[in-house]
Design a protein around this motif. Structure first.
Motif, PDB file in Angstrom:
ATOM      1  N   ARG A  90     -17.324   6.591   1.456  1.00  0.00           N
ATOM      2  CA  ARG A  90     -16.200   7.477   2.069  1.00  0.00           C
ATOM      3  C   ARG A  90     -14.417   7.670   2.196  1.00  0.00           C
ATOM      4  N   LYS A  91     -14.289   6.147   2.433  1.00  0.00           N
ATOM      5  CA  LYS A  91     -12.572   6.233   1.932  1.00  0.00           C
ATOM      6  C   LYS A  91     -11.577   5.492   1.692  1.00  0.00           C
ATOM      7  N   ASN A  92     -10.563   6.081   1.300  1.00  0.00           N
ATOM      8  CA  ASN A  92      -9.497   5.571   0.405  1.00  0.00           C
ATOM      9  C   ASN A  92      -8.795   4.946   1.863  1.00  0.00           C
ATOM     10  N   VAL A  93      -8.110   3.607   1.241  1.00  0.00           N
ATOM     11  CA  VAL A  93      -6.750   3.647   1.890  1.00  0.00           C
ATOM     12  C   VAL A  93      -6.157   2.167   0.719  1.00  0.00           C
ATOM     13  N   THR A  94      -4.702   2.706   0.670  1.00  0.00           N
ATOM     14  CA  THR A  94      -3.690   2.182   0.077  1.00  0.00           C
ATOM     15  C   THR A  94      -3.379   0.666   0.378  1.00  0.00           C
ATOM     16  N   SER A  95      -3.600  -0.823   0.453  1.00  0.00           N
ATOM     17  CA  SER A  95      -2.862  -1.353   0.837  1.00  0.00           C
ATOM     18  C   SER A  95      -1.893  -2.243   1.635  1.00  0.00           C
ATOM     19  N   ASP A  96      -1.752  -2.304   2.229  1.00  0.00           N
ATOM     20  CA  ASP A  96       0.179  -3.224   2.555  1.00  0.00           C
ATOM     21  C   ASP A  96      -0.105  -4.176   2.181  1.00  0.00           C
ATOM     22  N   LEU A  97       1.576  -4.349   1.277  1.00  0.00           N
ATOM     23  CA  LEU A  97       1.649  -5.815   0.825  1.00  0.00           C
ATOM     24  C   LEU A  97       2.411  -5.651   1.034  1.00  0.00           C
ATOM     25  N   SER A  98       3.475  -5.054   2.187  1.00  0.00           N
ATOM     26  CA  SER A  98       4.857  -5.761   2.402  1.00  0.00           C
ATOM     27  C   SER A  98       5.095  -7.078   3.438  1.00  0.00           C
ATOM     28  N   SER A  99       3.214  -8.102   3.956  1.00  0.00           N
ATOM     29  CA  SER A  99       3.372  -9.394   4.107  1.00  0.00           C
ATOM     30  C   SER A  99       3.618 -10.364   2.961  1.00  0.00           C
ATOM     31  N   ALA A 100       3.987  -9.757   1.527  1.00  0.00           N
ATOM     32  CA  ALA A 100       3.925 -10.858   0.293  1.00  0.00           C
ATOM     33  C   ALA A 100       4.896  -9.929   0.107  1.00  0.00           C
ATOM     34  N   LEU A 101       4.851  -9.591  -0.310  1.00  0.00           N
ATOM     35  CA  LEU A 101       6.489  -8.294  -1.204  1.00  0.00           C
ATOM     36  C   LEU A 101       7.215  -8.063  -0.784  1.00  0.00           C
ATOM     37  N   GLU A 102       8.458  -7.556  -1.329  1.00  0.00           N
ATOM     38  CA  GLU A 102       9.569  -6.517  -0.701  1.00  0.00           C
ATOM     39  C   GLU A 102      10.093  -6.194  -1.124  1.00  0.00           C
ATOM     40  N   GLY A 103      11.180  -5.090  -1.537  1.00  0.00           N
ATOM     41  CA  GLY A 103      11.884  -4.525  -2.499  1.00  0.00           C
ATOM     42  C   GLY A 103      11.011  -3.283  -3.435  1.00  0.00           C
ATOM     43  N   ASP A 104      11.985  -3.766  -4.951  1.00  0.00           N
ATOM     44  CA  ASP A 104      11.435  -2.653  -5.642  1.00  0.00           C
ATOM     45  C   ASP A 104      10.514  -3.488  -5.873  1.00  0.00           C
ATOM     46  N   ILE A 105      10.404  -4.550  -6.421  1.00  0.00           N
ATOM     47  CA  ILE A 105       8.714  -4.931  -6.775  1.00  0.00           C
ATOM     48  C   ILE A 105       7.273  -4.904  -5.706  1.00  0.00           C
ATOM     49  N   LEU A 106       7.759  -4.295  -4.348  1.00  0.00           N
ATOM     50  CA  LEU A 106       6.972  -3.798  -3.483  1.00  0.00           C
ATOM     51  C   LEU A 106       6.470  -2.435  -4.080  1.00  0.00           C
ATOM     52  N   GLY A 107       7.297  -1.991  -3.738  1.00  0.00           N
ATOM     53  CA  GLY A 107       6.639  -0.294  -4.603  1.00  0.00           C
ATOM     54  C   GLY A 107       5.964  -0.215  -5.477  1.00  0.00           C
ATOM     55  N   GLN A 108       6.731  -0.893  -6.950  1.00  0.00           N
ATOM     56  CA  GLN A 108       6.041  -0.947  -8.235  1.00  0.00           C
ATOM     57  C   GLN A 108       3.935  -1.722  -8.264  1.00  0.00           C
ATOM     58  N   ALA A 109       3.880  -2.307  -7.651  1.00  0.00           N
ATOM     59  CA  ALA A 109       2.969  -3.503  -7.225  1.00  0.00           C
ATOM     60  C   ALA A 109       1.956  -2.661  -6.036  1.00  0.00           C
ATOM     61  N   THR A 110       2.733  -1.835  -5.688  1.00  0.00           N
ATOM     62  CA  THR A 110       1.874  -0.913  -4.509  1.00  0.00           C
ATOM     63  C   THR A 110       1.122   0.499  -5.392  1.00  0.00           C
ATOM     64  N   ARG A 111       1.987   0.874  -6.369  1.00  0.00           N
ATOM     65  CA  ARG A 111       1.545   1.546  -7.490  1.00  0.00           C
ATOM     66  C   ARG A 111       0.858   1.264  -8.459  1.00  0.00           C
ATOM     67  N   GLU A 112       0.886  -0.182  -8.688  1.00  0.00           N
ATOM     68  CA  GLU A 112      -0.208  -0.787  -9.904  1.00  0.00           C
ATOM     69  C   GLU A 112      -1.471  -0.570  -9.376  1.00  0.00           C
ATOM     70  N   SER A 113      -1.762  -1.465  -8.386  1.00  0.00           N
ATOM     71  CA  SER A 113      -3.050  -1.605  -7.129  1.00  0.00           C
ATOM     72  C   SER A 113      -3.343  -0.744  -7.142  1.00  0.00           C
ATOM     73  N   GLU A 114      -2.963   0.283  -7.016  1.00  0.00           N
ATOM     74  CA  GLU A 114      -3.621   1.812  -6.156  1.00  0.00           C
ATOM     75  C   GLU A 114      -4.545   2.222  -7.331  1.00  0.00           C
ATOM     76  N   SER A 115      -3.533   2.421  -8.573  1.00  0.00           N
ATOM     77  CA  SER A 115      -4.192   3.002  -9.812  1.00  0.00           C
ATOM     78  C   SER A 115      -5.405   1.833 -10.442  1.00  0.00           C
ATOM     79  N   ILE A 116      -4.767   0.795 -10.405  1.00  0.00           N
ATOM     80  CA  ILE A 116      -5.851  -0.167 -11.399  1.00  0.00           C
ATOM     81  C   ILE A 116      -7.005  -0.475 -10.489  1.00  0.00           C
ATOM     82  N   LYS A 117      -6.896  -0.312  -9.402  1.00  0.00           N
ATOM     83  CA  LYS A 117      -8.181  -0.302  -8.355  1.00  0.00           C
ATOM     84  C   LYS A 117      -8.787   1.264  -7.959  1.00  0.00           C
ATOM     85  N   CYS A 118      -8.474   2.506  -8.463  1.00  0.00           N
ATOM     86  CA  CYS A 118      -8.566   3.600  -8.819  1.00  0.00           C
ATOM     87  C   CYS A 118      -9.695   3.846 -10.059  1.00  0.00           C
TER      88      CYS A 118
END
Length: 340
Positions: A90-118
């Motif tokens: 039905r729908k796919n939404v990328t997770s918001d990891l800003s409550s746990a991470l910040e800076g460059d690691i936030l962007g990298q973790a978000t991209r990696e999580s979405e890539s592995i999930k899909c």
């Protein structure tokens, strides 16, 4: 309809409401477990692990064993790939990891999580999908939609996709200034009135003076169709559930986009459509490899049904809520019908 002992995986997001609940209720009533996976809760609250081992072959080089499997779990449930009979995407939404991470690691973790999930979810290839994300993504191509709709015998408005200003000027003259502009990609997934939505808008002489911006962002231009009404048709595995936009005043009926209407004015009415239109829609949807879609059509003043677009994962909840159309029931039945 066959029954299945395997579960149906329903992929959506944590803010989704009654449509997902209705479908899961129908699945459970039929004796099939519906498992809700909120895509935006991975990886913080959803765990997905996939393993793959080298294949084993016998002396005749025939495959004996190939261990591949994915496990999905939350605090409340766990499901193995072998226990999934079908997937409703039905729908796919990328997770918001800003409550746990910040800076460059936030962007990298978000991209990696979405890539592995899909990668892992889309890799559930031995089950029926309604519809697979790869098919949904390919079907977002509005140019392809219009070409295949025309091939299926559906009426379509004269259309121009371009970043060439002179083509727009000529198109404007050809249709005596009666053209509209729209975007190819949506800015919202809601059927309501979104604050950031770029609506279908009429092109004026003033717009023609500022076409240089097309070099940065091409647009879609179409001949404006004088409408009797607009339809949204929920399509599920060959079945059409049509609804008519109900705009109360003549001024409202002149709206180029029904989403501009105030919620208190715009609602839905029952409407019947010709069987010939249903047949053409089936041919079109088969050519798009889609078993589900929300189709937008204009009924013009000559009583022609002008195809605008199909949204591969479009909204239909308000149609069922207001008109009691059995869309969720047919979605559940389709998932069970094709389940392994």
């Amino acid at each position: 309809m066959q029954n299945s002992k395997k579960s149906i995986l329903c992929i959506t997001h944590s803010k989704d409401t009654f449509p997902i609940e209705w479908v899961i209720k129908h699945l459970n009533s039929a004796g099939v477990k519906g498992v809700r996976l909120n895509s935006d809760q991975f990886p913080l609250h959803v765990q997905i692990g996939g393993s793959i081992k080298p294949s084993t072959f016998n002396s005749e080089n025939a495959l004996v064993q190939s261990d591949v499997g994915t496990v999905i779990s939350t605090e409340d449930w766990l499901i193995d790939e072998s226990n999934i009979g079908a997937v409703w995407h039905r729908k796919n939404v990328t997770s918001d990891l800003s409550s746990a991470l910040e800076g460059d690691i936030l962007g990298q973790a978000t991209r990696e999580s979405e890539s592995i999930k899909c990668s892992l979810l889309h890799g559930l290839s031995d089950v029926f999908w309604l519809d697979h994300p790869n098919i949904q993504m390919a079907s977002e191509n509005k140019w392809l939609q219009l070409r295949l709709a025309r091939k299926a015998g559906l009426d379509i408005p004269a259309t121009l996709f371009t970043n060439i200003p002179s083509q727009v000027t000529e198109f404007y003259k050809q249709y005596k200034g009666d053209i509209v502009a729209k975007m190819h990609t949506p800015l919202t997934v809601s059927m309501g009135k979104p604050p950031a939505f770029v609506y279908t808008s009429k092109v004026t002489e003033e717009h023609l003076k500022d076409l240089a911006s097309l070099r940065f962002s091409p647009m879609i231009f179409q001949q404006r169709i004088v409408k009797q009404t607009e339809l949204r048709i929920a399509y599920v595995d060959g079945h059409c559930f049509p609804a008519q936009v109900n705009l109360n005043s003549e001024d409202d009926k002149e709206l180029l986009d029904w989403r501009k209407a105030p919620p208190t004015i715009s609602n839905w009415k029952h409407i019947d459509i010709p069987e010939e239109l249903v047949r053409k829609i089936r041919v079109f949807m088969n050519s798009m490899n889609l078993k589900f879609g929300a189709i937008d059509i204009i009924l013009d003043m000559e009583h022609k049904y002008q195809f605008l677009e199909v949204n591969p994962a479009g909204e239909w909840g308000m149609l069922e809520a207001e008109l009691n159309l059995p869309i969720s029931k047919y979605i559940a039945q389709t998932l069970i019908k094709y389940s392994n």
